[in-house]
Design a protein around this motif. Structure first.
Motif, PDB file in Angstrom:
ATOM      1  N   ILE A 291     -35.268 -26.381  41.897  1.00  0.00           N
ATOM      2  CA  ILE A 291     -34.939 -27.544  42.719  1.00  0.00           C
ATOM      3  C   ILE A 291     -35.438 -28.823  42.055  1.00  0.00           C
ATOM      4  CG2 ILE A 291     -35.351 -28.695  44.931  1.00  0.00           C
ATOM      5  CD1 ILE A 291     -33.521 -26.286  45.148  1.00  0.00           C
ATOM      6  N   ASP A 292     -34.581 -29.839  42.026  1.00  0.00           N
ATOM      7  CA  ASP A 292     -34.914 -31.159  41.485  1.00  0.00           C
ATOM      8  C   ASP A 292     -34.590 -32.205  42.545  1.00  0.00           C
ATOM      9  OD1 ASP A 292     -35.412 -33.416  40.009  1.00  0.00           O
ATOM     10  OD2 ASP A 292     -33.765 -33.146  38.594  1.00  0.00           O
ATOM     11  N   ASN A 293     -35.607 -32.648  43.292  1.00  0.00           N
ATOM     12  CA  ASN A 293     -35.396 -33.678  44.319  1.00  0.00           C
ATOM     13  C   ASN A 293     -35.248 -35.039  43.650  1.00  0.00           C
ATOM     14  OD1 ASN A 293     -37.432 -31.550  45.781  1.00  0.00           O
ATOM     15  ND2 ASN A 293     -35.933 -32.378  47.204  1.00  0.00           N
ATOM     16  N   LYS A 294     -34.091 -35.683  43.858  1.00  0.00           N
ATOM     17  CA  LYS A 294     -33.832 -37.001  43.271  1.00  0.00           C
ATOM     18  C   LYS A 294     -33.305 -37.937  44.356  1.00  0.00           C
ATOM     19  CE  LYS A 294     -32.365 -37.479  39.052  1.00  0.00           C
ATOM     20  NZ  LYS A 294     -33.639 -37.732  38.353  1.00  0.00           N
ATOM     21  N   PRO A 295     -34.208 -38.400  45.257  1.00  0.00           N
ATOM     22  CA  PRO A 295     -33.763 -39.280  46.338  1.00  0.00           C
ATOM     23  C   PRO A 295     -33.470 -40.695  45.834  1.00  0.00           C
ATOM     24  CG  PRO A 295     -36.141 -39.018  46.409  1.00  0.00           C
ATOM     25  CD  PRO A 295     -35.650 -38.110  45.321  1.00  0.00           C
ATOM     26  N   GLY A 296     -32.829 -41.459  46.709  1.00  0.00           N
ATOM     27  CA  GLY A 296     -32.543 -42.859  46.387  1.00  0.00           C
ATOM     28  C   GLY A 296     -31.122 -43.236  46.740  1.00  0.00           C
ATOM     29  N   ALA A 297     -30.957 -44.472  47.220  1.00  0.00           N
ATOM     30  CA  ALA A 297     -29.636 -45.029  47.538  1.00  0.00           C
ATOM     31  C   ALA A 297     -28.850 -44.127  48.485  1.00  0.00           C
ATOM     32  CB  ALA A 297     -28.842 -45.283  46.259  1.00  0.00           C
ATOM     33  N   THR A 298     -29.515 -43.698  49.560  1.00  0.00           N
ATOM     34  CA  THR A 298     -28.893 -42.845  50.580  1.00  0.00           C
ATOM     35  C   THR A 298     -28.309 -41.582  49.965  1.00  0.00           C
ATOM     36  OG1 THR A 298     -28.234 -44.960  51.590  1.00  0.00           O
ATOM     37  CG2 THR A 298     -27.518 -42.982  52.701  1.00  0.00           C
ATOM     38  N   GLY A 299     -28.949 -41.069  48.936  1.00  0.00           N
ATOM     39  CA  GLY A 299     -28.500 -39.835  48.311  1.00  0.00           C
ATOM     40  C   GLY A 299     -27.604 -40.034  47.104  1.00  0.00           C
ATOM     41  N   MET A 300     -27.173 -41.252  46.844  1.00  0.00           N
ATOM     42  CA  MET A 300     -26.230 -41.481  45.748  1.00  0.00           C
ATOM     43  C   MET A 300     -26.868 -41.338  44.367  1.00  0.00           C
ATOM     44  SD  MET A 300     -23.416 -44.328  46.904  1.00  0.00           S
ATOM     45  CE  MET A 300     -24.526 -45.600  47.522  1.00  0.00           C
ATOM     46  N   THR A 301     -28.177 -41.584  44.257  1.00  0.00           N
ATOM     47  CA  THR A 301     -28.848 -41.492  42.957  1.00  0.00           C
ATOM     48  C   THR A 301     -28.767 -40.075  42.393  1.00  0.00           C
ATOM     49  OG1 THR A 301     -30.376 -43.285  43.506  1.00  0.00           O
ATOM     50  CG2 THR A 301     -31.020 -41.809  41.729  1.00  0.00           C
ATOM     51  N   GLY A 302     -29.200 -39.101  43.180  1.00  0.00           N
ATOM     52  CA  GLY A 302     -29.156 -37.717  42.728  1.00  0.00           C
ATOM     53  C   GLY A 302     -27.737 -37.206  42.562  1.00  0.00           C
ATOM     54  N   THR A 303     -26.859 -37.619  43.454  1.00  0.00           N
ATOM     55  CA  THR A 303     -25.459 -37.182  43.374  1.00  0.00           C
ATOM     56  C   THR A 303     -24.799 -37.682  42.096  1.00  0.00           C
ATOM     57  OG1 THR A 303     -25.336 -37.221  45.796  1.00  0.00           O
ATOM     58  CG2 THR A 303     -23.252 -37.188  44.598  1.00  0.00           C
ATOM     59  N   ASP A 304     -25.084 -38.925  41.733  1.00  0.00           N
ATOM     60  CA  ASP A 304     -24.528 -39.491  40.509  1.00  0.00           C
ATOM     61  C   ASP A 304     -25.050 -38.759  39.270  1.00  0.00           C
ATOM     62  OD1 ASP A 304     -22.902 -41.455  39.165  1.00  0.00           O
ATOM     63  OD2 ASP A 304     -24.748 -42.477  38.583  1.00  0.00           O
ATOM     64  N   THR A 305     -26.304 -38.315  39.331  1.00  0.00           N
ATOM     65  CA  THR A 305     -26.877 -37.538  38.227  1.00  0.00           C
ATOM     66  C   THR A 305     -26.041 -36.288  37.950  1.00  0.00           C
ATOM     67  OG1 THR A 305     -29.133 -38.297  38.667  1.00  0.00           O
ATOM     68  CG2 THR A 305     -28.904 -36.231  37.469  1.00  0.00           C
ATOM     69  N   VAL A 306     -25.646 -35.601  39.010  1.00  0.00           N
ATOM     70  CA  VAL A 306     -24.843 -34.385  38.851  1.00  0.00           C
ATOM     71  C   VAL A 306     -23.440 -34.720  38.356  1.00  0.00           C
ATOM     72  CG1 VAL A 306     -23.897 -32.361  40.026  1.00  0.00           C
ATOM     73  CG2 VAL A 306     -26.179 -33.206  40.623  1.00  0.00           C
ATOM     74  N   ALA A 307     -22.866 -35.786  38.889  1.00  0.00           N
ATOM     75  CA  ALA A 307     -21.513 -36.176  38.460  1.00  0.00           C
ATOM     76  C   ALA A 307     -21.445 -36.414  36.964  1.00  0.00           C
ATOM     77  CB  ALA A 307     -21.074 -37.426  39.217  1.00  0.00           C
ATOM     78  N   LYS A 308     -22.538 -36.904  36.376  1.00  0.00           N
ATOM     79  CA  LYS A 308     -22.555 -37.265  34.954  1.00  0.00           C
ATOM     80  C   LYS A 308     -23.210 -36.182  34.081  1.00  0.00           C
ATOM     81  CE  LYS A 308     -22.350 -42.261  35.739  1.00  0.00           C
ATOM     82  NZ  LYS A 308     -21.768 -42.117  37.069  1.00  0.00           N
ATOM     83  N   SER A 309     -23.481 -35.024  34.658  1.00  0.00           N
ATOM     84  CA  SER A 309     -24.095 -33.921  33.902  1.00  0.00           C
ATOM     85  C   SER A 309     -23.023 -33.061  33.241  1.00  0.00           C
ATOM     86  CB  SER A 309     -24.940 -33.049  34.834  1.00  0.00           C
ATOM     87  OG  SER A 309     -26.054 -33.768  35.335  1.00  0.00           O
ATOM     88  N   PRO A 310     -23.396 -32.317  32.193  1.00  0.00           N
ATOM     89  CA  PRO A 310     -22.435 -31.419  31.547  1.00  0.00           C
ATOM     90  C   PRO A 310     -21.864 -30.407  32.541  1.00  0.00           C
ATOM     91  CG  PRO A 310     -24.413 -31.651  30.204  1.00  0.00           C
ATOM     92  CD  PRO A 310     -24.722 -32.305  31.516  1.00  0.00           C
ATOM     93  N   ALA A 311     -20.581 -30.134  32.406  1.00  0.00           N
ATOM     94  CA  ALA A 311     -19.904 -29.203  33.320  1.00  0.00           C
ATOM     95  C   ALA A 311     -20.020 -27.779  32.778  1.00  0.00           C
ATOM     96  CB  ALA A 311     -18.445 -29.612  33.481  1.00  0.00           C
ATOM     97  N   ASP A 312     -21.252 -27.290  32.689  1.00  0.00           N
ATOM     98  CA  ASP A 312     -21.496 -25.980  32.085  1.00  0.00           C
ATOM     99  C   ASP A 312     -22.136 -24.976  33.046  1.00  0.00           C
ATOM    100  OD1 ASP A 312     -24.007 -27.092  32.341  1.00  0.00           O
ATOM    101  OD2 ASP A 312     -24.443 -27.146  30.192  1.00  0.00           O
ATOM    102  N   GLY A 313     -22.267 -25.366  34.314  1.00  0.00           N
ATOM    103  CA  GLY A 313     -22.845 -24.458  35.297  1.00  0.00           C
ATOM    104  C   GLY A 313     -24.350 -24.501  35.396  1.00  0.00           C
ATOM    105  N   TYR A 314     -24.997 -25.391  34.631  1.00  0.00           N
ATOM    106  CA  TYR A 314     -26.462 -25.431  34.634  1.00  0.00           C
ATOM    107  C   TYR A 314     -27.024 -26.636  35.390  1.00  0.00           C
ATOM    108  CZ  TYR A 314     -26.234 -21.489  31.532  1.00  0.00           C
ATOM    109  OH  TYR A 314     -25.988 -20.234  31.020  1.00  0.00           O
ATOM    110  N   THR A 315     -26.156 -27.407  36.036  1.00  0.00           N
ATOM    111  CA  THR A 315     -26.582 -28.462  36.963  1.00  0.00           C
ATOM    112  C   THR A 315     -25.688 -28.381  38.188  1.00  0.00           C
ATOM    113  OG1 THR A 315     -27.230 -29.906  35.130  1.00  0.00           O
ATOM    114  CG2 THR A 315     -27.005 -30.912  37.301  1.00  0.00           C
TER     115      THR A 315
END
Length: 331
Positions: A73-97
């Motif tokens: 688990i990687d808690n990444k709060p901020g901007a009503t949840g958008m900070t952590g969500t954006d991190t995933v959107a920009k991560s490699p699409a390899d199944g490891y995020t």
């Protein structure tokens, strides 16, 4: 002088055994899982301790046990949840995020003018995990004992009854706005900075009613400090089975719940997405998982990836309409 035959036969036997072993080695390599081969990061875009975090940790532990790799688990709060969500959107699409988030995931474009990702295009939906209905409750001093009585009172006093929420754009706000629209009544919104102060003012009688989570509401119901009228989901909640739904109480079609899902970055291989979806579905059938969730007023669901993709699209459309009617833009 010819060399002894015995060593030569041993070499021939070793060569024959090696040839026999090749198919077994190939079979073992084929049986080895293609994914996961290392730890998987599960991003939770909220602080530790909330329902989103609880669901993610429960799921991650079971996935670790079943797939024999750590799901961290990687808690990444901020901007009503958008900070952590954006991190995933920009991560490699390899199944490891991966991302475990709530229904606000599909509501962001309706609430905010600037969203750094597209919740439908930038993510591969994996599975709907659970739904958490809210409870419509009133202060016991208010002379209503059913949804229909509340609607009748609100129509006799347009704009005079007040409801508390945990903040603009929250589930407690938007569920009440949907109720207003579908019931054809006018209620005044009083926004608070969090669920606790909102609940306290309803209990004190400063505000007449509130929509809040089952888990948060049950203790006050048991203490006689709130009178529950109905749950917001389409079906009754196992945590409060005697409470009717708003839909069966005279507002047909009303169905509002906070829900939680699992996403991967768009482009994640279909095989991984489908494997994850099947694992989540199996995990949500485990008795200990179901007990941990239902005891907190959270209903385990599970879905295929295709079903969850369609659900994302339909919920995005539904919430866009609710937000527009409520005027709940946050920037």
């Amino acid at each position: 002088m010819n060399p002894p035959a015995f060593p030569r036969r041993r070499r021939q036997l070793a060569a024959a055994l090696a040839l026999l072993a090749l198919p077994l080695l190939a079979t073992a390599q084929a049986a080895a899982p293609a994914w996961p081969k290392k730890s998987v990061r599960v991003v939770v875009p909220y602080p530790a301790g909330g329902p989103n975090d609880l669901i993610a940790r429960l799921l991650a532990q079971k996935l670790s046990d079943r797939l024999h790799q750590p799901f961290v688990i990687d808690n990444k709060p901020g901007a009503t949840g958008m900070t952590g969500t954006d991190t995933v959107a920009k991560s490699p699409a390899d199944g490891y995020t991966l991302l475990v988030s709530a229904s606000v995931h599909v509501i962001y474009p309706s609430l905010f003018q600037k969203v750094p990702f597209d919740p439908l295009k930038d993510f591969s939906p994996v599975s709907l995990i659970a739904r958490a209905p809210l409870v419509l409750s009133v202060n016991p001093e208010l002379n209503v004992k059913s949804v229909q009585e509340l609607i009748a009172l609100a129509r006799s006093k347009p704009g005079q009854l007040q409801y508390a929420s945990s903040g603009n754009g929250s589930a407690t706000h938007l569920s009440a706005e949907a109720f207003k629209t579908q019931a054809g009544i006018n209620l005044q919104h009083i926004a608070y900075k969090g669920s606790s102060p909102a609940m306290n003012d309803v209990i004190a009688g400063h505000v007449q009613l509130i929509f809040d989570s089952v888990g948060s509401t049950i203790p006050y119901i048991k203490a006689g400090k709130l009178r529950p009228l109905a749950v917001t989901s389409a079906k009754r909640s196992p945590a409060v089975p005697d409470l009717p739904t708003i839909a069966e109480s005279g507002v047909p079609g009303y169905d509002i719940s906070t829900w939680y899902g699992l996403w991967a970055p768009t482009g994640t291989p279909k095989e991984i997405v489908e494997q994850l979806s099947a694992e989540v579905h199996a995990i949500l059938q485990l008795p200990d998982v179901r007990e941990q969730l239902t005891s907190r007023g959270i209903d385990p669901v599970g879905s295929t990836a295709a079903e969850f993709r369609n659900y994302n699209a339909s919920e995005s459309t539904k919430w866009a309409r609710i937000v527009k009617d409520s005027g709940a833009k946050l920037d």
